[in-house]
Design a protein around this motif. Structure first.
Motif, PDB file in Angstrom:
ATOM      1  N   LEU A  63     -11.700   0.942   2.098  1.00  0.00           N
ATOM      2  CA  LEU A  63     -11.356   1.456   3.425  1.00  0.00           C
ATOM      3  C   LEU A  63     -10.577   0.405   4.201  1.00  0.00           C
ATOM      4  CD1 LEU A  63     -11.667   3.510   5.787  1.00  0.00           C
ATOM      5  CD2 LEU A  63     -13.848   2.389   6.314  1.00  0.00           C
ATOM      6  N   PHE A  64      -9.468   0.833   4.802  1.00  0.00           N
ATOM      7  CA  PHE A  64      -8.643  -0.066   5.603  1.00  0.00           C
ATOM      8  C   PHE A  64      -8.486   0.562   6.978  1.00  0.00           C
ATOM      9  CE2 PHE A  64      -4.467  -2.771   5.399  1.00  0.00           C
ATOM     10  CZ  PHE A  64      -4.926  -3.515   6.467  1.00  0.00           C
ATOM     11  N   LEU A  65      -9.089  -0.075   7.997  1.00  0.00           N
ATOM     12  CA  LEU A  65      -9.045   0.378   9.378  1.00  0.00           C
ATOM     13  C   LEU A  65      -8.198  -0.574  10.222  1.00  0.00           C
ATOM     14  CD1 LEU A  65     -12.883   0.971   9.815  1.00  0.00           C
ATOM     15  CD2 LEU A  65     -11.185   2.777   9.557  1.00  0.00           C
ATOM     16  N   PRO A  66      -7.593  -0.105  11.311  1.00  0.00           N
ATOM     17  CA  PRO A  66      -6.846  -1.018  12.189  1.00  0.00           C
ATOM     18  C   PRO A  66      -7.695  -2.179  12.702  1.00  0.00           C
ATOM     19  CG  PRO A  66      -6.373   1.262  12.748  1.00  0.00           C
ATOM     20  CD  PRO A  66      -7.498   1.290  11.752  1.00  0.00           C
ATOM     21  N   GLN A  67      -8.978  -1.922  12.986  1.00  0.00           N
ATOM     22  CA  GLN A  67      -9.854  -2.953  13.523  1.00  0.00           C
ATOM     23  C   GLN A  67     -10.358  -3.923  12.462  1.00  0.00           C
ATOM     24  OE1 GLN A  67     -10.277   0.370  13.647  1.00  0.00           O
ATOM     25  NE2 GLN A  67     -12.421   0.964  13.834  1.00  0.00           N
ATOM     26  N   ASP A  68      -9.924  -3.758  11.215  1.00  0.00           N
ATOM     27  CA  ASP A  68     -10.375  -4.678  10.164  1.00  0.00           C
ATOM     28  C   ASP A  68      -9.852  -6.095  10.347  1.00  0.00           C
ATOM     29  OD1 ASP A  68     -12.047  -3.043   8.748  1.00  0.00           O
ATOM     30  OD2 ASP A  68     -10.533  -2.374   7.314  1.00  0.00           O
ATOM     31  N   LEU A 124      -0.593   1.916   9.084  1.00  0.00           N
ATOM     32  CA  LEU A 124       0.835   1.638   8.964  1.00  0.00           C
ATOM     33  C   LEU A 124       1.444   1.236  10.301  1.00  0.00           C
ATOM     34  CD1 LEU A 124       2.293   4.274   6.487  1.00  0.00           C
ATOM     35  CD2 LEU A 124       1.214   2.078   6.039  1.00  0.00           C
ATOM     36  N   ALA A 125       0.895   1.792  11.393  1.00  0.00           N
ATOM     37  CA  ALA A 125       1.441   1.482  12.715  1.00  0.00           C
ATOM     38  C   ALA A 125       1.302   0.009  13.064  1.00  0.00           C
ATOM     39  CB  ALA A 125       0.748   2.332  13.774  1.00  0.00           C
ATOM     40  N   GLU A 126       0.367  -0.688  12.421  1.00  0.00           N
ATOM     41  CA  GLU A 126       0.133  -2.096  12.711  1.00  0.00           C
ATOM     42  C   GLU A 126       0.956  -3.028  11.830  1.00  0.00           C
ATOM     43  OE1 GLU A 126      -1.856  -2.876  15.172  1.00  0.00           O
ATOM     44  OE2 GLU A 126      -2.621  -0.841  15.535  1.00  0.00           O
ATOM     45  N   LEU A 127       1.746  -2.460  10.887  1.00  0.00           N
ATOM     46  CA  LEU A 127       2.461  -3.284   9.912  1.00  0.00           C
ATOM     47  C   LEU A 127       3.962  -3.171  10.088  1.00  0.00           C
ATOM     48  CD1 LEU A 127       0.376  -2.269   6.748  1.00  0.00           C
ATOM     49  CD2 LEU A 127       0.035  -4.284   8.191  1.00  0.00           C
ATOM     50  N   ASP A 128       4.687  -4.239   9.736  1.00  0.00           N
ATOM     51  CA  ASP A 128       6.146  -4.164   9.742  1.00  0.00           C
ATOM     52  C   ASP A 128       6.619  -3.393   8.507  1.00  0.00           C
ATOM     53  OD1 ASP A 128       6.102  -5.899   7.541  1.00  0.00           O
ATOM     54  OD2 ASP A 128       6.376  -7.675   8.785  1.00  0.00           O
ATOM     55  N   GLN A 129       7.921  -3.168   8.418  1.00  0.00           N
ATOM     56  CA  GLN A 129       8.459  -2.318   7.358  1.00  0.00           C
ATOM     57  C   GLN A 129       8.148  -2.862   5.966  1.00  0.00           C
ATOM     58  OE1 GLN A 129       9.738   0.628   7.918  1.00  0.00           O
ATOM     59  NE2 GLN A 129      10.117   1.048   5.744  1.00  0.00           N
ATOM     60  N   HIS A 130       8.285  -4.187   5.780  1.00  0.00           N
ATOM     61  CA  HIS A 130       8.034  -4.789   4.471  1.00  0.00           C
ATOM     62  C   HIS A 130       6.588  -4.584   4.032  1.00  0.00           C
ATOM     63  CE1 HIS A 130       7.845  -7.556   1.155  1.00  0.00           C
ATOM     64  NE2 HIS A 130       7.047  -8.389   1.811  1.00  0.00           N
ATOM     65  N   ARG A 131       5.646  -4.869   4.923  1.00  0.00           N
ATOM     66  CA  ARG A 131       4.237  -4.726   4.583  1.00  0.00           C
ATOM     67  C   ARG A 131       3.841  -3.258   4.455  1.00  0.00           C
ATOM     68  NH1 ARG A 131       5.320  -9.287   6.744  1.00  0.00           N
ATOM     69  NH2 ARG A 131       4.089 -11.185   6.369  1.00  0.00           N
ATOM     70  N   ARG A 132       4.489  -2.399   5.229  1.00  0.00           N
ATOM     71  CA  ARG A 132       4.238  -0.961   5.119  1.00  0.00           C
ATOM     72  C   ARG A 132       4.631  -0.459   3.732  1.00  0.00           C
ATOM     73  NH1 ARG A 132       6.863   2.345   9.903  1.00  0.00           N
ATOM     74  NH2 ARG A 132       5.526   0.877  11.023  1.00  0.00           N
ATOM     75  N   GLU A 133       5.797  -0.843   3.276  1.00  0.00           N
ATOM     76  CA  GLU A 133       6.259  -0.419   1.954  1.00  0.00           C
ATOM     77  C   GLU A 133       5.378  -1.005   0.855  1.00  0.00           C
ATOM     78  OE1 GLU A 133      10.308  -1.673   1.847  1.00  0.00           O
ATOM     79  OE2 GLU A 133      11.020  -0.063   3.170  1.00  0.00           O
ATOM     80  N   PHE A 134       4.923  -2.232   1.053  1.00  0.00           N
ATOM     81  CA  PHE A 134       4.056  -2.878   0.063  1.00  0.00           C
ATOM     82  C   PHE A 134       2.737  -2.118  -0.070  1.00  0.00           C
ATOM     83  CE2 PHE A 134       1.201  -5.946  -1.777  1.00  0.00           C
ATOM     84  CZ  PHE A 134       2.003  -6.718  -2.610  1.00  0.00           C
ATOM     85  N   LEU A 135       2.161  -1.716   1.070  1.00  0.00           N
ATOM     86  CA  LEU A 135       0.895  -0.993   1.046  1.00  0.00           C
ATOM     87  C   LEU A 135       1.054   0.385   0.418  1.00  0.00           C
ATOM     88  CD1 LEU A 135      -2.066  -0.719   1.744  1.00  0.00           C
ATOM     89  CD2 LEU A 135      -1.427  -0.099   4.075  1.00  0.00           C
ATOM     90  N   LEU A 136       2.132   1.102   0.776  1.00  0.00           N
ATOM     91  CA  LEU A 136       2.335   2.433   0.221  1.00  0.00           C
ATOM     92  C   LEU A 136       2.589   2.381  -1.280  1.00  0.00           C
ATOM     93  CD1 LEU A 136       4.423   4.251   2.980  1.00  0.00           C
ATOM     94  CD2 LEU A 136       1.999   4.511   2.423  1.00  0.00           C
ATOM     95  N   ALA A 137       3.109   1.252  -1.766  1.00  0.00           N
ATOM     96  CA  ALA A 137       3.276   1.103  -3.212  1.00  0.00           C
ATOM     97  C   ALA A 137       1.921   1.081  -3.910  1.00  0.00           C
ATOM     98  CB  ALA A 137       4.054  -0.182  -3.521  1.00  0.00           C
ATOM     99  N   GLN A 138       0.892   0.584  -3.222  1.00  0.00           N
ATOM    100  CA  GLN A 138      -0.452   0.581  -3.803  1.00  0.00           C
ATOM    101  C   GLN A 138      -1.006   2.005  -3.899  1.00  0.00           C
ATOM    102  OE1 GLN A 138      -1.230  -2.524  -4.831  1.00  0.00           O
ATOM    103  NE2 GLN A 138       0.693  -3.055  -3.805  1.00  0.00           N
ATOM    104  N   VAL A 139      -0.615   2.857  -2.955  1.00  0.00           N
ATOM    105  CA  VAL A 139      -1.074   4.239  -2.965  1.00  0.00           C
ATOM    106  C   VAL A 139      -0.639   4.940  -4.248  1.00  0.00           C
ATOM    107  CG1 VAL A 139      -0.867   6.478  -1.809  1.00  0.00           C
ATOM    108  CG2 VAL A 139      -1.118   4.385  -0.451  1.00  0.00           C
ATOM    109  N   ASP A 140       0.552   4.612  -4.713  1.00  0.00           N
ATOM    110  CA  ASP A 140       1.062   5.236  -5.934  1.00  0.00           C
ATOM    111  C   ASP A 140       0.335   4.759  -7.186  1.00  0.00           C
ATOM    112  OD1 ASP A 140       2.950   6.724  -4.558  1.00  0.00           O
ATOM    113  OD2 ASP A 140       4.435   5.120  -4.620  1.00  0.00           O
ATOM    114  N   GLN A 141      -0.479   3.707  -7.062  1.00  0.00           N
ATOM    115  CA  GLN A 141      -1.155   3.149  -8.232  1.00  0.00           C
ATOM    116  C   GLN A 141      -2.613   3.578  -8.347  1.00  0.00           C
ATOM    117  OE1 GLN A 141      -0.499  -1.118  -8.625  1.00  0.00           O
ATOM    118  NE2 GLN A 141       1.514  -0.948  -7.666  1.00  0.00           N
ATOM    119  N   VAL A 142      -3.104   4.358  -7.381  1.00  0.00           N
ATOM    120  CA  VAL A 142      -4.481   4.834  -7.446  1.00  0.00           C
ATOM    121  C   VAL A 142      -4.483   6.333  -7.731  1.00  0.00           C
ATOM    122  CG1 VAL A 142      -5.304   3.051  -5.867  1.00  0.00           C
ATOM    123  CG2 VAL A 142      -4.641   5.280  -4.962  1.00  0.00           C
TER     124      VAL A 142
END
Length: 403
Positions: free
Chosen positions: A128-133, A349-367
């Protein structure tokens, strides 16, 4: 691993929900306070038997149901893992105790058979990844200890059992310490509880040490990629009772070099050393009415070189460290279990810049399955929205999103 169906009754916004879920990315869309986060919270509760957002389970009961006298919650999920389907259910019910007071009792069922809380280990694994983490870096040590406990308990029933034993022994021991401080008595009464505390405490500390070592190795690589090789993250375990340097035992191994105890020191040696420390601090503990040694006072710090991010890190560095931690947890769980956990992303995603946003969404494709929440779909690329299942959440009701 993925959730095939989810059923909620009287949980937060949901009076009643029966929802089928596909084994892919599911994007839950809607305005604030409609039930998107509550759905992720329910999935997390089924995996860990605890809420990540509330310490009081009574707050989870739907307000309308509580007002109408239906003070109960039912959560159920059908989980598919290696082509096998298991049903996980948790029921929370307000019942009177022997003194007539209303207490919320938890019942865990797996395939409709009553089970213990620790039996949830391995049935449904989530990250689980929350903004308050970001508070994992900046907040209290208790939050970091809970993160370690929830992560380990999801896959290790022995850890969950040790944690339960330790918590119960600690509560009883503290009550006895207060009694001795106020009423006097024989301090030797503490010995049986010292034994329980030491045995379960050593098991907890060893498991935490191994976990932090593994997470640090994964996060180190991920953080290097996120920072363009400019910064390297390390997570450091600061145990209250250092198993690598217990009192009376001489050793040369640093805990940063090895995830286990020093060579030549057995678990029995560590338990004996822990008990000895409890005896040595007994007078002070009686005076203060609390147990001063043990993993309930452990700490974990996030470091870049010699800089403590919780104290000196910028907001951006702290968020990057949490992102690296969550991706490390994802990799570690898959490595330990051989299957990908369900990824839960709540408006991060709202808390991340474009680079980190794309990096995180790449993980979504691996689960195998990911559940994401969003108020603004424009944060997701058109290609991601096209391959994800979009659902609209409004006032505790879910329906297909009209593109």
């Amino acid at each position: 691993m993925h959730i095939r169906s989810l059923s909620l009754e009287n949980f937060r916004n949901y009076v009643r929900l029966e929802q089928e879920l596909p084994d892919r990315a599911v994007l839950l869309c809607g305005s604030n306070a409609q039930g998107k986060t509550s759905l992720l919270e329910a999935v997390y509760y089924l995996a860990t038997s605890g809420s990540p957002l509330s310490a009081n389970d009574r707050q989870l009961i739907n307000w309308t149901a509580k007002k109408e006298g239906m003070a109960h919650i039912r959560l159920r999920a059908e989980v598919v893992q290696r082509e096998q389907v298991r049903e996980i259910s948790i029921v929370l019910l307000l019942e009177p105790d022997t003194q007539g007071r209303q207490r919320l009792k938890r019942r865990v069922l797996i395939d409709q058979a009553p089970r213990k809380r620790r039996d949830l280990a391995g049935e449904l694994n989530v990250v689980l990844f929350l903004p308050q983490d970001v508070e994992l870096v900046t907040g209290s040590p208790a939050g970091r200890r809970r993160y370690l406990d929830d992560t380990l308990s999801q896959i290790d029933a022995r850890y969950s059992a040790a944690q339960g034993t330790y918590t119960n022994a600690l509560r009883q021991r503290n009550a006895l310490l207060r009694h001795l401080a106020e009423q006097g008595g024989d301090p030797g009464q503490l010995e049986p509880l010292d034994g329980q505390l030491a045995r379960s405490g050593v098991a907890i500390s060893l498991a935490r040490r191994r976990l932090i070592n593994a997470l640090s190795q994964h996060a180190h690589r991920t953080h290097g990629e996120l920072s363009g090789g400019k910064e390297w993250l390390q997570m450091v375990y600061q145990p209250n009772f250092d198993l690598t340097r217990p009192p009376g035992i001489v050793c040369q191994t640093s805990f940063q070099e090895s995830p286990g105890p020093p060579q030549g020191i057995s678990d029995q040696d560590l338990v004996a050393a822990f008990r000895q420390q409890l005896r040595e601090r007994r007078r002070e503990e009686v005076e203060r009415g609390m147990t001063l040694s043990g993993p309930h006072r452990d700490e974990m710090r996030f470091m870049i070189e010699k800089m403590d991010l919780g104290v000196y890190g910028s907001r951006g560095q702290q968020r990057t460290a949490v992102l690296a931690l969550k991706i490390a947890q994802l990799a570690w769980m898959k490595q330990e279990t051989g299957t990908s956990p369900v990824l839960l992303l709540d408006e991060v995603l709202a808390e991340l810049d474009q680079h980190r946003r794309e990096f995180l969404l790449a993980q979504v494709d691996q689960v195998e399955q990911a559940l994401l929440t969003a108020t603004d779909l424009e944060m997701f690329s058109p290609s991601f929205r096209q391959r994800a299942t979009l659902l609209w959440v409004e006032k505790g009701l879910i329906q297909p999103y009209e593109r």
